[in-house]
Write an enzyme that holds these catalytic residues in place. Structure first.
Site, PDB file in Angstrom:
ATOM      1  N   ASN A  74      45.424  36.718  32.518  1.00  0.00           N
ATOM      2  CA  ASN A  74      44.858  37.394  30.996  1.00  0.00           C
ATOM      3  C   ASN A  74      45.286  38.207  30.670  1.00  0.00           C
ATOM      4  O   ASN A  74      45.235  38.904  29.469  1.00  0.00           O
ATOM      5  CB  ASN A  74      43.256  37.247  31.375  1.00  0.00           C
ATOM      6  CG  ASN A  74      42.662  36.405  31.862  1.00  0.00           C
ATOM      7  OD1 ASN A  74      43.916  35.231  31.228  1.00  0.00           O
ATOM      8  ND2 ASN A  74      41.702  35.432  32.065  1.00  0.00           N
ATOM      9  N   HIS A 117      36.098  37.745  31.314  1.00  0.00           N
ATOM     10  CA  HIS A 117      38.146  37.351  30.544  1.00  0.00           C
ATOM     11  C   HIS A 117      38.103  39.257  30.519  1.00  0.00           C
ATOM     12  O   HIS A 117      38.541  39.138  29.492  1.00  0.00           O
ATOM     13  CB  HIS A 117      37.624  37.298  29.320  1.00  0.00           C
ATOM     14  CG  HIS A 117      36.480  35.940  29.883  1.00  0.00           C
ATOM     15  ND1 HIS A 117      36.260  34.694  28.310  1.00  0.00           N
ATOM     16  CD2 HIS A 117      36.750  34.435  30.783  1.00  0.00           C
ATOM     17  CE1 HIS A 117      35.673  34.260  28.976  1.00  0.00           C
ATOM     18  NE2 HIS A 117      35.984  33.307  30.155  1.00  0.00           N
ATOM     19  N   SER A 132      37.642  36.813  42.589  1.00  0.00           N
ATOM     20  CA  SER A 132      37.727  35.818  43.398  1.00  0.00           C
ATOM     21  C   SER A 132      38.807  35.473  44.227  1.00  0.00           C
ATOM     22  O   SER A 132      39.644  36.430  44.158  1.00  0.00           O
ATOM     23  CB  SER A 132      37.517  34.170  42.530  1.00  0.00           C
ATOM     24  OG  SER A 132      36.361  33.919  42.251  1.00  0.00           O
ATOM     25  N   GLU A 149      48.289  34.481  48.604  1.00  0.00           N
ATOM     26  CA  GLU A 149      47.317  34.030  48.144  1.00  0.00           C
ATOM     27  C   GLU A 149      46.666  34.723  49.095  1.00  0.00           C
ATOM     28  O   GLU A 149      46.218  34.603  50.241  1.00  0.00           O
ATOM     29  CB  GLU A 149      46.850  32.816  48.223  1.00  0.00           C
ATOM     30  CG  GLU A 149      45.268  32.832  47.852  1.00  0.00           C
ATOM     31  CD  GLU A 149      44.752  34.080  46.978  1.00  0.00           C
ATOM     32  OE1 GLU A 149      45.159  33.332  45.918  1.00  0.00           O
ATOM     33  OE2 GLU A 149      43.412  34.467  46.859  1.00  0.00           O
ATOM     34  N   THR A 152      34.098  27.605  34.275  1.00  0.00           N
ATOM     35  CA  THR A 152      33.646  26.426  33.755  1.00  0.00           C
ATOM     36  C   THR A 152      34.262  26.022  33.022  1.00  0.00           C
ATOM     37  O   THR A 152      33.904  24.767  31.956  1.00  0.00           O
ATOM     38  CB  THR A 152      32.787  27.532  32.168  1.00  0.00           C
ATOM     39  OG1 THR A 152      31.867  28.404  33.001  1.00  0.00           O
ATOM     40  CG2 THR A 152      31.924  26.513  31.910  1.00  0.00           C
ATOM     41  N   THR A 209      42.132  31.645  29.683  1.00  0.00           N
ATOM     42  CA  THR A 209      43.203  30.492  30.096  1.00  0.00           C
ATOM     43  C   THR A 209      43.756  30.229  29.884  1.00  0.00           C
ATOM     44  O   THR A 209      45.194  29.949  30.198  1.00  0.00           O
ATOM     45  CB  THR A 209      42.388  30.305  31.711  1.00  0.00           C
ATOM     46  OG1 THR A 209      41.127  30.993  31.547  1.00  0.00           O
ATOM     47  CG2 THR A 209      42.930  30.198  32.968  1.00  0.00           C
ATOM     48  N   ALA A 229      36.483  25.818  30.299  1.00  0.00           N
ATOM     49  CA  ALA A 229      36.754  25.802  29.000  1.00  0.00           C
ATOM     50  C   ALA A 229      37.539  26.146  27.960  1.00  0.00           C
ATOM     51  O   ALA A 229      38.298  27.223  28.450  1.00  0.00           O
ATOM     52  CB  ALA A 229      34.530  26.719  27.836  1.00  0.00           C
ATOM     53  N   ASN A 263      40.344  33.328  46.898  1.00  0.00           N
ATOM     54  CA  ASN A 263      40.194  32.312  47.243  1.00  0.00           C
ATOM     55  C   ASN A 263      41.638  31.626  47.047  1.00  0.00           C
ATOM     56  O   ASN A 263      42.289  31.825  45.499  1.00  0.00           O
ATOM     57  CB  ASN A 263      38.964  31.692  47.464  1.00  0.00           C
ATOM     58  CG  ASN A 263      38.805  31.323  45.336  1.00  0.00           C
ATOM     59  OD1 ASN A 263      38.603  32.301  45.106  1.00  0.00           O
ATOM     60  ND2 ASN A 263      38.982  30.400  45.110  1.00  0.00           N
ATOM     61  N   MET A 301      39.638  32.223  40.122  1.00  0.00           N
ATOM     62  CA  MET A 301      38.172  32.352  39.575  1.00  0.00           C
ATOM     63  C   MET A 301      38.416  30.495  39.088  1.00  0.00           C
ATOM     64  O   MET A 301      37.378  29.915  38.435  1.00  0.00           O
ATOM     65  CB  MET A 301      38.436  33.348  38.493  1.00  0.00           C
ATOM     66  CG  MET A 301      37.765  34.767  38.596  1.00  0.00           C
ATOM     67  SD  MET A 301      37.382  35.489  37.086  1.00  0.00           S
ATOM     68  CE  MET A 301      37.070  36.731  37.835  1.00  0.00           C
TER      69      MET A 301
END
Ligand code: FAD
Length: 511
Positions: free
Chosen positions: A478, A444, A117, A40, A128, A490, A130, A119, A123
């Site tokens: 994705n 996305h 992102s 990573e 969120t 996701t 969902a 890290n 992401m």
């Protein structure tokens, strides 16, 4: 061992987001004897490694974790940088950083908000959470035909810890869904009716919400696997290929500046929708469909107030720092082929438009409505990788070529009309008209290494996520999804990762 890296492993995984982590989890569960190294580029910003930053209680520590996820180039446009502020609407969400050249199309549409992102957890430490299931044309026909898709999605639910009961105590949730259902459910199949949003979150015994990140996907099965090692701050710069077979990865230790070759029997690249094709390009793996069929979900947003609840006993807002409010929960208006948008309705902590000073706002009564629109697919919507210029990590610079079609614009107009219908059903629309977010806002990005049933030049990987071109090279994210989904992707990409990981287990145990 060379430095902190092994010379050789069974499986090398690039990227520690939910999809790379799904590979590590299935391999750890089904074939714990395999040695696995996960690389990573970003730092570890939360504990357990890969966990969601919303679970960090202290505001300053959470902001620090977000800032450390925002890439390596000083001055890259993020929400927290003066350059971003000066750039007006072109801002990244906390924990993400913008693709510098996302805004390439000066007069066209481009993807001005294309972001990433960097890290541990990717992401998935900022999302969120969902996790709606794809429906109708969002589904992958050739996996449906074999009856596999729903079983794989069930596995993805398990890995991500998806629930629908986290907000069951929300006093306005049922009322909100009743009103939305009255407006849109007629004629819909049960799966496409208004319902609670499946979310990757669970509630602890003390009542606190815990949002799933890669830590949940990895699980104790991976963390306790002595054959699994996660190497953070490690950039994969090249997939090593010998005579058409993946044989490892070249990695760059960002702590020491040293470069190493780690040999592997299988390589998995799960480096997001922009950087997975980038790494293949940098490795000289350049199939026709690489970077093409890029599709993002145009987003139309609006706000409304739930009316007629002034006399209801609404408890004080139970907002937990950094998380969604809990009075009206998160509701879902599923995608249909007739109305090709995916609807997400969530409580807002404050009105996005000014309200009168003496307006007695009932806690939890203001909701945000978002519709994500499916895009028409085109090979011309693509990422271009530079042979000369590099990004802040030294990999080929990425440019986006992306344009909406007339059909896409029509879908967006229909979504605007539909969101007005939903807002009126909720109660009082809070503005005159909905608006469309700049392209790329959905985060996305799909299709850039898409899956195909056959190697016909329009796909990069086959049904097991293994590339057509290089044996033993699997891709995740994705970017693998071949359909134009409008729902949050996701869950689907983790489902596809489960299938790929099982294929690796099968082939390595056969040897
Ligand atoms: P990522 O999570 O992006 O992880 C990829 C990782 O690869 C990154 O950590 C990156 O640093 C690393 N990497 C890249 N290149 C290299 C390299 N060369 N070497 C080493 N490492 C590398 N999705 C949903 O489905 N539902 C939602 O509600 C939702 N909401 C979101 C809200 C926000 C604010 C954000 C930021 C995202 C949201 N998403 C949502 C998107 C979701 O987070 C992603 O779909 C998901 O994280 C993708 O998982 P991944 O493993 O494929 O990639």
């Amino acid at each position: 061992m060379t430095g902190r890296y092994p010379d050789e492993v069974d499986v090398a995984i690039v990227g520690s987001g939910p999809t790379g982590s799904a590979y590590a989890r299935i391999l750890s569960e089904d074939s714990p004897g395999l040695t696995i190294a996960m690389f990573e580029v970003g730092p570890t910003v939360s504990q357990p490694a890969g966990s969601h930053v919303k679970n960090i209680v202290d505001d300053d520590s959470r902001s620090d974790a977000q800032r450390r996820s925002e890439g390596s180039a000083p001055g890259e446009a993020t929400l927290n940088s003066p350059r971003a502020v000066a750039a007006g609407g072109r801002r990244a969400r906390p924990g993400t950083f913008l693709l510098p050249d996302g805004d390439f199309a000066a007069s066209g549409d481009g993807l001005p908000l294309a972001a990433m992102s960097s890290n541990v957890g990717g992401m998935g430490a900022h999302w969120t959470a969902a996790c709606p299931r794809p429906g109708a044309s969002e589904r992958i026909g050739f996996l449906d035909a074999t009856g596999e898709l729903d079983e794989l999605i069930g596995q993805a639910d398990r890995l991500l810890g998806v629930t629908t009961d986290a907000f069951d105590g929300s006093p306005l949730g049922d009322l909100l869904r009743e009103r939305l259902a009255a407006a849109v459910d007629e004629g819909r199949a049960p799966a496409a009716r208004v319902q609670k949003m499946p979310l990757a979150v669970h509630r602890r015994e003390d009542g606190r919400l815990v949002w799933s990140g890669s830590d949940v996907v990895l699980g104790d099965e991976t963390r306790n696997n002595p054959n699994f090692t996660l190497f953070d701050e490690t950039l994969a710069v090249r997939v090593l290929v010998d005579d058409g077979v993946a044989v490892g990865v070249e990695v760059h230790d960002r702590r020491t500046g040293e470069t190493h070759e780690v040999h592997a029997r299988i390589v998995v690249v799960a480096a997001d929708g922009l950087r997975t094709p980038q790494l293949l390009w940098a490795s000289g793996i350049r199939p026709t469909a690489l970077g093409r069929y890029l599709n993002d979900q145009s987003q139309v947003v609006f706000a409304a107030r739930i009316t007629g609840i002034e006399d209801l006993p609404v408890p004080e807002g139970q907002k937990v720092a950094g998380t969604l409010g809990e009075s009206s929960g998160v509701s879902w208006v599923p995608f249909t082929d007739d109305l090709p948008f995916h609807g997400q309705i969530m409580q807002l902590d404050a009105s996005p438009v000014p309200l009168a000073d003496d307006d007695p706002v009932v806690p939890g009564s203001i909701v945000g409505l978002g519709l994500f629109c499916a895009k028409e697919l085109s090979a011309d919507d693509r990422l271009e990788f530079s042979d000369d210029a590099t990004d802040s990590y030294g990999l080929p610079a990425i440019r986006v070529h992306y344009a909406l079609t007339d059909g896409d614009r029509e879908t967006i107009e229909r979504a605007k009309a539909q969101i007005m219908t939903l807002a009126r059903a909720v109660g009082e629309p809070l503005d005159d008209a909905p608006f469309q977010l700049p392209l790329g806002a959905s985060l996305h990005y799909q299709g850039t290494t898409r899956m195909g049933e056959t190697d016909d030049g329009t796909s990069v990987v086959g049904p097991n996520s293994e590339t057509w071109e290089v044996d033993g090279l699997y891709l995740a994210g994705n970017n693998v999804i071949p359909t134009a989904t409008a729902c949050n992707p996701t869950l689907t990409s983790v489902a596809l990762a489960v299938k790929g990981a099982r294929d690796i287990v099968h082939r390595l145990s056969d040897r």
